[in-house]
Design a protein around this motif. Sequence first.
Motif, short mmCIF file in Angstrom:
data_model
loop_
_atom_site.label_atom_id
_atom_site.label_comp_id
_atom_site.label_asym_id
_atom_site.label_seq_id
_atom_site.Cartn_x
_atom_site.Cartn_y
_atom_site.Cartn_z
N MET A 95 0.90 -1.13 0.06
CA MET A 95 0.02 0.09 -0.07
C MET A 95 1.03 1.14 -0.15
SD MET A 95 -3.06 -1.11 2.63
CE MET A 95 -3.54 0.37 2.68
N GLN A 96 1.93 1.20 0.86
CA GLN A 96 2.87 2.44 0.83
C GLN A 96 3.32 2.43 -0.47
OE1 GLN A 96 5.87 2.36 3.86
NE2 GLN A 96 7.40 3.34 2.38
N VAL A 97 3.93 1.67 -1.37
CA VAL A 97 4.49 1.84 -2.71
C VAL A 97 3.50 2.66 -3.70
CG1 VAL A 97 5.28 0.51 -4.98
CG2 VAL A 97 6.16 -0.11 -2.62
N PHE A 98 2.14 1.84 -3.53
CA PHE A 98 0.83 2.62 -4.58
C PHE A 98 0.78 3.98 -3.94
CE2 PHE A 98 -0.11 -2.23 -5.05
CZ PHE A 98 0.82 -2.31 -6.05
N GLN A 102 1.57 7.55 -6.09
CA GLN A 102 0.23 8.34 -6.56
C GLN A 102 0.36 9.72 -5.74
OE1 GLN A 102 -2.61 8.03 -8.37
NE2 GLN A 102 -3.14 10.15 -8.13
N SER A 103 1.09 10.15 -4.71
CA SER A 103 1.09 11.19 -4.27
C SER A 103 2.39 12.24 -4.85
CB SER A 103 1.75 10.95 -2.74
OG SER A 103 3.08 10.40 -2.56
N GLN A 104 3.29 11.46 -5.83
CA GLN A 104 4.25 12.11 -6.50
C GLN A 104 3.72 13.18 -7.37
OE1 GLN A 104 7.09 9.60 -8.58
NE2 GLN A 104 7.23 8.29 -6.67
N GLN A 105 4.21 14.06 -7.59
CA GLN A 105 3.80 15.31 -8.65
C GLN A 105 4.81 15.40 -9.79
OE1 GLN A 105 0.72 16.62 -8.61
NE2 GLN A 105 0.50 15.51 -6.50
N PHE A 111 1.63 2.31 -12.97
CA PHE A 111 0.48 1.57 -13.50
C PHE A 111 0.66 1.54 -15.01
CE2 PHE A 111 -2.42 -0.87 -10.63
CZ PHE A 111 -1.83 -0.43 -9.53
N ASP A 112 0.69 2.67 -15.46
CA ASP A 112 0.70 2.93 -17.17
C ASP A 112 1.70 1.98 -17.66
OD1 ASP A 112 -1.50 4.80 -16.89
OD2 ASP A 112 0.01 6.53 -16.99
N PRO A 187 -5.97 4.75 -10.48
CA PRO A 187 -5.64 3.18 -10.53
C PRO A 187 -4.91 2.91 -9.06
CG PRO A 187 -5.42 3.97 -12.67
CD PRO A 187 -5.55 5.10 -12.06
N MET A 188 -3.93 3.65 -8.84
CA MET A 188 -2.92 3.21 -7.91
C MET A 188 -3.73 3.43 -6.61
SD MET A 188 0.64 4.62 -8.84
CE MET A 188 0.25 6.26 -9.91
N VAL A 189 -4.91 4.35 -6.40
CA VAL A 189 -5.29 4.40 -5.21
C VAL A 189 -6.10 3.15 -4.89
CG1 VAL A 189 -7.35 5.82 -3.95
CG2 VAL A 189 -5.39 6.99 -5.26
N CYS A 190 -6.94 2.84 -6.03
CA CYS A 190 -7.90 1.51 -6.05
C CYS A 190 -7.18 0.47 -6.05
CB CYS A 190 -8.57 1.66 -7.74
SG CYS A 190 -9.71 2.94 -8.02
#
Length: 219
Positions: A95-98, A102-105, A111-112, A187-190
């Motif tokens: 979960m931390q990895v995903f 997702q939190s990166q900007q 996922f892509d 997708p990463m949050v899901c």
Amino acid sequence: MTEHLGLRERKKLQTRAALIDAALELCDKQGFDATTVDEIAAAVDISPRTFNRYFATKEEVVLGPIEDMVTAVVGALDDQPCTGNEIEALCKAHMQVFQDAQSQQPPSPLFDRFMVMNRIIATAPSVRARSVEMGEWKLNSVRHKVAERMELDESDLRVRVVMSTWSGLMHVAMDQWQSAQDDDRPPMVCCASAIANTYETFQGILPPQAVQEAVPAAQ
């Protein structure tokens, strides 16, 4: 992961990521067999010889996302406290990895890259064969870290049970994630949510008293 690295190391990681992106785009567009190492290298403005400093084969660059994922998960496991519950540690590490991606900007293309990689695997037998070997490497890398955390040999039955249980939970979580097509979240949050929900369900079907009694018996 890169903020504590020197400029040279960061540039190497950037070149590696650029090679993976170029390989995935070219192989997805024109086919794996029709794409050459020279084309991939040229897309990143490096020589084929320099390409070989990063990847030994064309298959390996296409499967680079697997190596990146394993490296991130093993690193995230190092951040988890040793509570004796390694299945929970594996859940939180993934979960931390995903969540970090997702939190990166802007958000990480994690996922892509995986979706493109999977399309190529489906159409290229040599990539598919190598992906099986990479899957074994992935399993061994995570098992090694879990055994290290448990202070046990990798062949110990307790390590094997943890890894087999986690593998089953991940299969269920991925099925849950892929079937939730009406979820508008990234997708990463899901995916992180599917892992959390699957683990919570797993916890809910284990009688607490039975789990507490099993711990001394395992020791």
